[in-house]
Design a protein around this motif. Structure first.
Motif: not given
Length: 106
Positions: A41-48, A54-58, A27-32
């Motif tokens: 900004l994913t920290d506010e919504y997903l607490r990541i 960035i590791e997840s995106l890679r 979900i964090a990757v898809h939001r990016i």
């Protein structure tokens, strides 16, 4: 994702607490990718945190390339180019190939 990249398998930390699920990471990757938001900004919504995002995106990109790379990332041959140009002409974009933003076609 879990099947194609072991990064997305849910693990436990040193204290035995479950880490982030693959769904939270994806979900964090898809939001990016979808909204063009910054990783922090994913920290506010997903607490990541930014680093994990960035590791997840890679890891996500590596999985996508592994699964779809042979078909979608292959070099175009003459038949592919003719087919794409034909589709473009049907939609009113004659001679246009590969321009996403439509600013660089004649």
């Amino acid at each position: 994702m879990e099947v194609h990249n072991p990064y997305f398998k849910q693990r436990t930390d040193a204290l035995g607490v479950l880490c982030l699920s693959y769904l939270q990471n994806v979900i964090a990757v898809h939001r990016i990718l979808s909204y063009g938001i910054h990783a922090y900004l994913t920290d506010e919504y997903l607490r990541i945190g930014k680093t994990i995002t960035i590791e997840s995106l890679r890891a996500f990109v590596k999985a996508i390339v592994k699964v779809f790379g042979d078909w979608y990332l292959k070099a175009l041959n003459e038949a592919d180019i003719c087919r794409l140009l034909s589709i473009g002409e049907q939609h009113g974009f004659s001679g246009m190939l590969g321009s996403i933003d439509c600013m660089h076609w004649k």
